[in-house]
Structure formats: C-alpha cells, structure tokens
Write a protein that holds these residues in place. Structure first.
Motif, mmCIF file in Angstrom:
data_model
loop_
_atom_site.group_PDB
_atom_site.id
_atom_site.type_symbol
_atom_site.label_atom_id
_atom_site.label_comp_id
_atom_site.label_asym_id
_atom_site.label_seq_id
_atom_site.Cartn_x
_atom_site.Cartn_y
_atom_site.Cartn_z
ATOM 1 N N ILE A 1 0.767 -1.226 -0.075
ATOM 2 C CA ILE A 1 0.037 0.027 -0.039
ATOM 3 C C ILE A 1 1.046 1.537 -0.322
ATOM 4 O O ILE A 1 0.382 2.559 -0.501
ATOM 5 C CB ILE A 1 -0.505 -0.198 1.426
ATOM 6 C CG1 ILE A 1 -1.606 -1.232 0.884
ATOM 7 C CG2 ILE A 1 -1.354 1.064 1.273
ATOM 8 C CD1 ILE A 1 -2.855 -1.217 2.211
ATOM 9 N N LYS A 2 1.623 1.647 0.779
ATOM 10 C CA LYS A 2 2.800 2.233 0.773
ATOM 11 C C LYS A 2 3.941 2.711 -0.494
ATOM 12 O O LYS A 2 4.138 3.431 -0.114
ATOM 13 C CB LYS A 2 3.342 2.291 1.941
ATOM 14 C CG LYS A 2 2.166 3.033 3.568
ATOM 15 C CD LYS A 2 3.014 2.703 4.656
ATOM 16 C CE LYS A 2 1.978 2.730 5.604
ATOM 17 N NZ LYS A 2 1.867 4.117 5.836
ATOM 18 N N SER A 3 4.063 1.524 -0.850
ATOM 19 C CA SER A 3 5.267 1.589 -2.413
ATOM 20 C C SER A 3 4.952 0.782 -3.074
ATOM 21 O O SER A 3 5.028 -0.093 -3.043
ATOM 22 C CB SER A 3 6.646 0.903 -1.694
ATOM 23 O OG SER A 3 7.275 0.852 -1.745
ATOM 24 N N PHE A 4 4.939 2.038 -4.259
ATOM 25 C CA PHE A 4 4.407 1.513 -5.700
ATOM 26 C C PHE A 4 5.726 0.860 -5.864
ATOM 27 O O PHE A 4 4.685 -0.477 -6.483
ATOM 28 C CB PHE A 4 4.169 3.051 -7.054
ATOM 29 C CG PHE A 4 4.215 2.892 -7.959
ATOM 30 C CD1 PHE A 4 2.785 2.292 -8.908
ATOM 31 C CD2 PHE A 4 5.116 2.325 -9.090
ATOM 32 C CE1 PHE A 4 2.832 1.739 -9.853
ATOM 33 C CE2 PHE A 4 5.145 2.173 -10.133
ATOM 34 C CZ PHE A 4 3.902 2.028 -10.545
ATOM 35 N N ARG A 5 6.610 0.601 -5.050
ATOM 36 C CA ARG A 5 8.120 -0.215 -6.592
ATOM 37 C C ARG A 5 7.240 -1.676 -5.630
ATOM 38 O O ARG A 5 7.537 -2.869 -6.224
ATOM 39 C CB ARG A 5 8.595 0.210 -6.123
ATOM 40 C CG ARG A 5 9.523 1.491 -7.136
ATOM 41 C CD ARG A 5 10.325 1.232 -6.997
ATOM 42 N NE ARG A 5 11.718 3.119 -7.328
ATOM 43 C CZ ARG A 5 12.787 2.762 -7.820
ATOM 44 N NH1 ARG A 5 13.823 2.374 -7.106
ATOM 45 N NH2 ARG A 5 12.953 4.053 -8.248
ATOM 46 N N ALA A 6 7.211 -1.923 -4.419
ATOM 47 C CA ALA A 6 6.819 -2.653 -3.561
ATOM 48 C C ALA A 6 5.580 -3.794 -4.220
ATOM 49 O O ALA A 6 5.660 -4.948 -4.840
ATOM 50 C CB ALA A 6 6.355 -2.754 -2.313
ATOM 51 N N ARG A 7 4.652 -2.938 -5.069
ATOM 52 C CA ARG A 7 3.066 -3.195 -5.038
ATOM 53 C C ARG A 7 3.844 -3.961 -6.172
ATOM 54 O O ARG A 7 3.078 -5.329 -7.005
ATOM 55 C CB ARG A 7 2.352 -2.201 -4.976
ATOM 56 C CG ARG A 7 0.915 -3.121 -5.495
ATOM 57 C CD ARG A 7 -0.012 -1.700 -5.336
ATOM 58 N NE ARG A 7 -0.024 -0.348 -5.587
ATOM 59 C CZ ARG A 7 0.269 0.656 -5.161
ATOM 60 N NH1 ARG A 7 1.044 0.853 -3.794
ATOM 61 N NH2 ARG A 7 1.092 1.889 -5.827
ATOM 62 N N LYS A 8 4.468 -3.059 -7.490
ATOM 63 C CA LYS A 8 4.226 -3.767 -8.358
ATOM 64 C C LYS A 8 5.429 -5.122 -8.813
ATOM 65 O O LYS A 8 5.417 -6.185 -9.327
ATOM 66 C CB LYS A 8 5.565 -2.945 -10.138
ATOM 67 C CG LYS A 8 5.374 -2.906 -10.975
ATOM 68 C CD LYS A 8 6.209 -1.799 -11.483
ATOM 69 C CE LYS A 8 6.442 -2.367 -13.161
ATOM 70 N NZ LYS A 8 7.129 -1.212 -14.101
ATOM 71 N N LEU B 1 5.660 -7.799 -6.101
ATOM 72 C CA LEU B 1 4.888 -8.137 -5.616
ATOM 73 C C LEU B 1 3.259 -9.180 -5.064
ATOM 74 O O LEU B 1 3.265 -9.952 -5.697
ATOM 75 C CB LEU B 1 4.764 -7.867 -3.830
ATOM 76 C CG LEU B 1 5.877 -7.779 -3.196
ATOM 77 C CD1 LEU B 1 5.828 -7.146 -2.139
ATOM 78 C CD2 LEU B 1 6.888 -9.329 -2.792
ATOM 79 N N ASN B 2 3.196 -7.833 -6.427
ATOM 80 C CA ASN B 2 1.943 -8.377 -7.006
ATOM 81 C C ASN B 2 1.504 -8.280 -8.769
ATOM 82 O O ASN B 2 0.315 -8.080 -8.873
ATOM 83 C CB ASN B 2 0.658 -6.762 -6.047
ATOM 84 C CG ASN B 2 0.260 -7.399 -4.935
ATOM 85 O OD1 ASN B 2 0.570 -8.026 -4.337
ATOM 86 N ND2 ASN B 2 -0.291 -6.291 -4.024
ATOM 87 N N SER B 3 2.749 -8.259 -9.217
ATOM 88 C CA SER B 3 3.241 -7.603 -10.685
ATOM 89 C C SER B 3 1.912 -6.610 -11.117
ATOM 90 O O SER B 3 1.959 -5.583 -10.272
ATOM 91 C CB SER B 3 2.283 -9.125 -11.066
ATOM 92 O OG SER B 3 0.931 -9.539 -10.845
ATOM 93 N N GLU B 4 1.369 -6.769 -12.433
ATOM 94 C CA GLU B 4 0.809 -5.281 -12.729
ATOM 95 C C GLU B 4 0.109 -5.831 -14.404
ATOM 96 O O GLU B 4 0.370 -6.961 -13.969
ATOM 97 C CB GLU B 4 2.067 -3.819 -13.841
ATOM 98 C CG GLU B 4 2.385 -4.765 -14.114
ATOM 99 C CD GLU B 4 4.047 -4.186 -14.840
ATOM 100 O OE1 GLU B 4 3.476 -2.803 -14.222
ATOM 101 O OE2 GLU B 4 4.528 -4.651 -15.653
#
Length: 235
Positions: free
Chosen positions: A80-87, A89-92
C-alpha cells in the motif's frame, strides 16, 4: 482428559483461525492474487496440522499462525505504501488486446491461451474480437474489457434522455426481524413500514422471510412457504 484436550485444542485453533481470517479477509477475498490464495490455503493447512498433531506443542502452532499472518499483513501494508513493492509483489496488469488485435507478447508473458481469452470475453458479454478496444488481465486473474464505441450499448444519456437516479435498496426485515439501521437509511419510519405490511394483510412478521425497501418507497416482501409448499411473493 485426552478427549478434553483434543476438544480444547480444536476450539482454540478454530477461534484463532476465525480471528486471523477476519483480519485478512478483505485482502484474501476481494483482491485475490496468487500469493493471497496460497496464503489462505497455508493458514488452513497450518491450523489443521496443529489441531491434528498432538506431538506438536499447541503454542508452537499458535505462534506459527500469528507469525505467518503478521508477515502477510506486513506485505499488504508495504504494498500500500510503496508503488515499487506493489509492482514487484503483486505484478501489474497485462494488456492482451489493443484495438481489436490480440497481443501475442502479452499473452505469452502471462501464459494465457486464446481459449482462455475467449472464455473471459464471453463472461463480459463479448463474442467478437472486433468489438474489443482494450482487454486487460488484472492482477487477480480477471479480464477487464472495454468495447469499441460503435459496439457499446446505447444509454439514456447517449440519446439525450434524463433518467431517474437509482437508489440503493436496503434489506429492512430478515426472518421477521426489523433492521433499524437499514430502515433509517431509506428515510422511512418504523410506523410507515408497519402500515405497509398491514396493508399487505400480514399480521405476523414471522411470515416475512425478507423485505427490501428503496428510498422511493418501493417495498418488496418475500413470505414464507404457504400450506401448498409454494413460495408466495408480494410486490
């Protein structure tokens, strides 16, 4: 004592799993990614192993469940806090169709077959590739489809008509029990709904399986089965 310990162990693990599932439920259900799916299965497996393995100390199983759930929660907060982590860990999302053309590179990247794509398009009510402007594979595995403008159904706004605003209906009675908060959300009083129910010839609220009311005063009542075994509905 062995039976008592077994039952106590089961009760504790059930309660703990329920609490952890409630904490993680929104992520594990409404935004189900591959990792979330695996995390849910792992939690259930860890619970059953702790419950059915008497040689494993109970507190070891509890500690493992809490630790695993905490790690899942930390990853959620991190994404939630990090766009890089979201991309990472959750792919895109992956583009599968652009302007009616299937993108083989995108399909190969996510190992998506044409048969699977056809099935997902049908679920969206699309049966021709030419109708699709854009199709995107979301991170939860669903395919979002945007039709081309010429194949999009007309709305009242498209032809200059002004439609009535739709209100969100509220279920105000369940199994004969009035839900005050839901009724208040519609703007109607308890006396009003009592009068409406009386007008339908219903004297015993226990007959009502459910009643739904919108802000325009449209009341739907579903009554319990009558003597013929048929469900009677009052509109």
């Amino acid at each position: 004592m062995v039976l008592v310990d077994f039952l106590l162990r089961g009760f504790i693990m059930f309660a703990l799993l329920y609490i952890l599932a409630r904490i993680l439920s929104k992520k594990l259900i409404s935004q189900l990614t591959l990792f979330d799916f695996i995390a849910g299965i792992t939690l259930g497996s860890m619970t059953s192993n702790t419950f059915l393995t008497p040689d494993l100390p109970l507190w070891h199983g509890i500690a493992a469940l809490v630790l695993f759930s905490a790690l899942v929660m930390i990853m959620d907060i991190w994404t939630i806090k990090s766009f890089r982590a979201r991309k990472w860990l959750n792919s895109e999302p992956t583009l599968l169709i652009d302007n009616g053309k299937i993108l083989e590179e995108g399909m190969a990247k996510v190992r998506f077959t044409v048969d699977e794509l056809i099935g997902e398009l049908r679920k969206s009510g699309v049966f021709h590739f030419r109708d699709v402007q854009v199709a995107v594979l979301e991170t939860d595995g669903t395919v979002s489809v945007l039709r081309k403008s010429q194949y999009t159904p007309l709305t009242q706004g498209d032809i200059g008509m002004k439609g009535n605003e739709q209100s969100f209906p509220q279920v105000v009675i369940i199994q004969g029990n009035l839900l005050p908060n839901s009724l208040a959300a519609t703007g109607y009083s308890e006396e009003w709904i009592e009068d409406k129910i009386a007008e339908r010839g219903i004297s015993d609220w226990a007959e009502i399986v459910t009643a739904q009311l919108d802000t325009e005063g449209n009341l739907y009542i579903d009554r319990s089965e009558d003597s013929l075994g048929l469900t009677r509905k009052d509109m």
